[in-house]
Design a protein around this motif. Structure first.
Motif, PDB file in Angstrom:
ATOM      1  N   ILE A  72       6.979  -5.064 -12.204  1.00  0.00           N
ATOM      2  CA  ILE A  72       6.140  -4.139 -11.346  1.00  0.00           C
ATOM      3  C   ILE A  72       4.834  -3.825 -11.491  1.00  0.00           C
ATOM      4  N   VAL A  73       3.886  -3.891 -10.562  1.00  0.00           N
ATOM      5  CA  VAL A  73       2.394  -3.924 -10.859  1.00  0.00           C
ATOM      6  C   VAL A  73       2.129  -2.577  -9.987  1.00  0.00           C
ATOM      7  N   TRP A  74       1.123  -1.689 -10.478  1.00  0.00           N
ATOM      8  CA  TRP A  74       0.644  -0.578  -9.804  1.00  0.00           C
ATOM      9  C   TRP A  74      -0.718  -0.920  -9.487  1.00  0.00           C
ATOM     10  N   THR A  75      -1.248  -0.235  -8.370  1.00  0.00           N
ATOM     11  CA  THR A  75      -2.491  -0.162  -8.120  1.00  0.00           C
ATOM     12  C   THR A  75      -2.825   0.998  -7.301  1.00  0.00           C
ATOM     13  N   SER A  76      -4.264   0.696  -6.857  1.00  0.00           N
ATOM     14  CA  SER A  76      -4.639   2.044  -5.743  1.00  0.00           C
ATOM     15  C   SER A  76      -4.517   1.496  -4.287  1.00  0.00           C
ATOM     16  N   PRO A  77      -4.081   2.538  -3.465  1.00  0.00           N
ATOM     17  CA  PRO A  77      -3.789   2.131  -2.199  1.00  0.00           C
ATOM     18  C   PRO A  77      -5.098   1.897  -1.466  1.00  0.00           C
ATOM     19  N   ILE A  78      -6.311   2.649  -2.071  1.00  0.00           N
ATOM     20  CA  ILE A  78      -7.464   2.511  -1.519  1.00  0.00           C
ATOM     21  C   ILE A  78      -8.400   1.608  -2.056  1.00  0.00           C
ATOM     22  N   SER A  79      -8.232   0.344  -1.488  1.00  0.00           N
ATOM     23  CA  SER A  79      -8.736  -1.056  -1.634  1.00  0.00           C
ATOM     24  C   SER A  79      -8.451  -1.976  -0.827  1.00  0.00           C
ATOM     25  N   PHE A  80      -9.006  -3.041  -1.022  1.00  0.00           N
ATOM     26  CA  PHE A  80      -8.754  -4.294  -0.387  1.00  0.00           C
ATOM     27  C   PHE A  80      -7.494  -4.887  -0.341  1.00  0.00           C
ATOM     28  N   VAL A  81      -6.718  -5.564   0.357  1.00  0.00           N
ATOM     29  CA  VAL A  81      -5.431  -6.000   0.099  1.00  0.00           C
ATOM     30  C   VAL A  81      -5.412  -6.860  -0.989  1.00  0.00           C
ATOM     31  N   LYS A 119       9.668   6.331 -16.009  1.00  0.00           N
ATOM     32  CA  LYS A 119      10.092   6.315 -17.311  1.00  0.00           C
ATOM     33  C   LYS A 119      11.669   6.740 -17.109  1.00  0.00           C
ATOM     34  N   ARG A 120      11.604   7.778 -16.584  1.00  0.00           N
ATOM     35  CA  ARG A 120      13.269   8.381 -16.518  1.00  0.00           C
ATOM     36  C   ARG A 120      14.114   7.304 -15.463  1.00  0.00           C
ATOM     37  N   GLN A 121      13.531   6.690 -14.804  1.00  0.00           N
ATOM     38  CA  GLN A 121      14.340   5.684 -13.808  1.00  0.00           C
ATOM     39  C   GLN A 121      14.357   4.383 -14.423  1.00  0.00           C
ATOM     40  N   GLY A 122      13.441   4.152 -15.405  1.00  0.00           N
ATOM     41  CA  GLY A 122      13.595   2.586 -16.160  1.00  0.00           C
ATOM     42  C   GLY A 122      13.010   1.647 -15.455  1.00  0.00           C
ATOM     43  N   LYS A 123      12.035   2.074 -14.786  1.00  0.00           N
ATOM     44  CA  LYS A 123      11.030   1.336 -13.732  1.00  0.00           C
ATOM     45  C   LYS A 123       9.448   1.342 -13.895  1.00  0.00           C
ATOM     46  N   LEU A 124       9.164   1.227 -15.316  1.00  0.00           N
ATOM     47  CA  LEU A 124       7.640   1.299 -15.625  1.00  0.00           C
ATOM     48  C   LEU A 124       6.981   0.052 -15.115  1.00  0.00           C
ATOM     49  N   PRO A 125       5.768   0.060 -14.826  1.00  0.00           N
ATOM     50  CA  PRO A 125       4.834  -1.153 -14.596  1.00  0.00           C
ATOM     51  C   PRO A 125       4.808  -1.970 -15.632  1.00  0.00           C
ATOM     52  N   LYS A 126       4.735  -3.244 -15.573  1.00  0.00           N
ATOM     53  CA  LYS A 126       4.052  -4.184 -16.663  1.00  0.00           C
ATOM     54  C   LYS A 126       2.568  -4.280 -16.682  1.00  0.00           C
ATOM     55  N   VAL A 127       1.846  -3.919 -15.443  1.00  0.00           N
ATOM     56  CA  VAL A 127       0.685  -4.063 -15.313  1.00  0.00           C
ATOM     57  C   VAL A 127       0.160  -2.999 -14.138  1.00  0.00           C
ATOM     58  N   VAL A 128      -1.044  -2.370 -14.721  1.00  0.00           N
ATOM     59  CA  VAL A 128      -1.625  -1.365 -13.869  1.00  0.00           C
ATOM     60  C   VAL A 128      -3.146  -2.066 -13.503  1.00  0.00           C
ATOM     61  N   ILE A 129      -3.366  -1.745 -12.012  1.00  0.00           N
ATOM     62  CA  ILE A 129      -4.717  -2.448 -11.592  1.00  0.00           C
ATOM     63  C   ILE A 129      -5.603  -1.211 -11.326  1.00  0.00           C
ATOM     64  N   PRO A 130      -6.393  -0.676 -11.946  1.00  0.00           N
ATOM     65  CA  PRO A 130      -7.267   0.467 -11.429  1.00  0.00           C
ATOM     66  C   PRO A 130      -8.386  -0.247 -10.839  1.00  0.00           C
ATOM     67  N   VAL A 131      -8.786   0.454  -9.514  1.00  0.00           N
ATOM     68  CA  VAL A 131      -9.544  -0.190  -8.891  1.00  0.00           C
ATOM     69  C   VAL A 131     -10.728   0.446  -9.025  1.00  0.00           C
ATOM     70  N   HIS A 132     -12.267   0.246  -9.271  1.00  0.00           N
ATOM     71  CA  HIS A 132     -13.342   1.069  -9.403  1.00  0.00           C
ATOM     72  C   HIS A 132     -14.020   1.184  -8.138  1.00  0.00           C
ATOM     73  N   PHE A 133     -13.537   2.061  -7.356  1.00  0.00           N
ATOM     74  CA  PHE A 133     -13.918   2.070  -5.884  1.00  0.00           C
ATOM     75  C   PHE A 133     -15.535   2.457  -5.986  1.00  0.00           C
ATOM     76  N   SER A 134     -16.148   1.684  -4.994  1.00  0.00           N
ATOM     77  CA  SER A 134     -17.504   1.823  -4.728  1.00  0.00           C
ATOM     78  C   SER A 134     -18.575   1.489  -5.612  1.00  0.00           C
ATOM     79  N   GLY A 135     -17.964   1.138  -6.764  1.00  0.00           N
ATOM     80  CA  GLY A 135     -18.952   0.940  -8.006  1.00  0.00           C
ATOM     81  C   GLY A 135     -18.918   1.628  -9.040  1.00  0.00           C
ATOM     82  N   GLN A 136     -18.132   2.737  -9.063  1.00  0.00           N
ATOM     83  CA  GLN A 136     -17.840   3.500 -10.028  1.00  0.00           C
ATOM     84  C   GLN A 136     -16.550   3.545 -10.756  1.00  0.00           C
TER      85      GLN A 136
END
Length: 383
Positions: A72-81, A119-136
């Motif tokens: 499972i990988v999580w990222t931001s919804p406000i980004s390019f696809v 964690k309660r569901q046993g479905k933690l992400p392997k990777v998280v991809i934070p998106v530094h939106f707009s340059g910040q």
């Protein structure tokens, strides 16, 4: 039309590309290593792997971290696809973490809550991809602490961020992440026409990404399964891709990199002018730049009331101001809708999408153009 963003190409840039055109190498020559070394120095990372696009960099970053089926990988919804697609390319499942409305970056509060639930569901992400939106930069200190607590890897999607800083140090030094990715698309801070790069301080990850960008082949005897059969010999030891950056792109990138500090300085000056102007215009809320960040100012986003959003956007386009919207939430795309995502799960992303407009910001934007943009917005809101 005043575009929302554009490249700034100098005679030195042109000459650098022409010099490569006259050389013996258009690909796989000395310019790509030179560009990688320059990026390492600029962001203070130990390794840099240049590729054909930031999308390619995100893909090989996921592969290097062994993202695959059942992960499972999580990222931001406000980004390019591309920020989410990279995980799907690997066969993983993608999910999203809602944003902070002040910055449009991944919300640490939302991330914390989602991790506790996962964690309660046993479905933690392997990777998280934070998106530094707009340059910040996102709040990487907090995200890194969560990574230790919940045992996930971090890929920083810093496509907007070359030249930016977090806590006084360069974004891309990977002190809070496993891998960091930059884009050099023409509307970004510097360009290599198309192109991207992945930085890391992990030698093993760097070696994997180096292999993956070029078909998984190597001439390094230390990596081979048997001694070489001759000077011509190479082996494919992984399933890789043709994601190489060309010499032309790298030469342009090297030349552009020499102008990076000037570009970022000018963009921050333009941002400050906008901030000052909008303080006196009711109904306009710019995104906030946090005190611990030096944004590279890839985008300048304002938020307005949802009931005038479409009308203002259309009016500005009619007045030859090339506004845009960054971004349609990824989960709203038909492909992701078919995966079962619903808008109700991401209220901040929905609110942002109904209000956000990217107005022009690029190094060559003139004072006269900027005044015209501000006045056009003021006139619309006052009528």
């Amino acid at each position: 039309m005043i575009p929302y963003g554009k490249q700034s190409i100098s005679e030195n840039d042109i000459n650098a590309v022409v010099e490569v055109l006259k050389s013996d190498f258009l690909t796989q020559g000395p310019q790509v290593p030179r560009f990688e070394d320059a990026i390492k120095q600029a962001v203070n990372s130990q390794h840099a792997i240049a590729v054909s696009s930031a999308t390619a960099a995100l893909h090989i970053a996921c592969l290097a971290l062994e993202v695959g089926k059942d992960d499972i990988v999580w990222t931001s919804p406000i980004s390019f696809v591309a920020s989410a697609n990279c995980a799907l390319y690997c066969g993983a499942t993608v999910d999203f973490v809602d944003i902070d409305l002040d910055t449009a970056n991944m919300s640490v509060v939302a991330l914390t809550q989602k991790l506790e639930h996962a964690k309660r569901q046993g479905k933690l992400p392997k990777v998280v991809i934070p998106v530094h939106f707009s340059g910040q930069s996102c709040d990487m200190t907090a995200i890194a602490e969560l990574a230790k607590a919940y045992n996930f890897a971090i890929i920083e999607d810093a496509s907007h961020c070359i030249g930016g800083k977090y806590q006084g140090l360069p974004i891309g030094d990977c002190r809070y992440s496993d891998i960091c990715v930059f884009s050099f698309h023409p509307v970004k801070i510097i360009t290599s026409a198309e192109g991207g790069i992945a930085t890391t301080n992990n030698a093993a990850l760097a070696q994997k990404m180096d292999l993956l960008r070029s078909h998984g082949t190597t001439r390094d005897q230390a990596l081979m399964t048997k001694p070489p059969e001759g000077e011509w010999y190479y082996q494919q030891i992984a399933l890789g891709y043709n994601y190489r950056m060309t010499e032309l792109q790298a030469a342009l990138g090297c030349s552009q990199l020499q102008q990076l500090s000037g570009f970022v300085e000018k963009r921050n000056l333009l941002r400050q002018h906008y901030d000052d102007a909008f303080k006196s215009i009711s109904g306009v809320t710019p995104l906030v730049v946090k005190n611990d960040c030096r944004s590279s100012c890839h985008l300048y986003v304002i938020k307005v009331a949802a009931d005038i959003h479409h009308a203002l956007f259309s009016h500005l386009r009619a007045e030859k101001i090339g506004v845009n919207l960054h971004y349609i939430p990824i989960y709203q795309q038909p492909y992701y809708q078919a995966l079962g995502f619903t808008s109700e799960d991401f209220p901040h992303a929905e609110e942002y999408y109904s209000a956000a407009i990217s107005i022009p910001l690029f190094a060559q934007l003139t004072e006269q153009e900027q005044l015209y943009i501000v006045q056009t917005i003021r006139d619309f809101l006052c009528n």
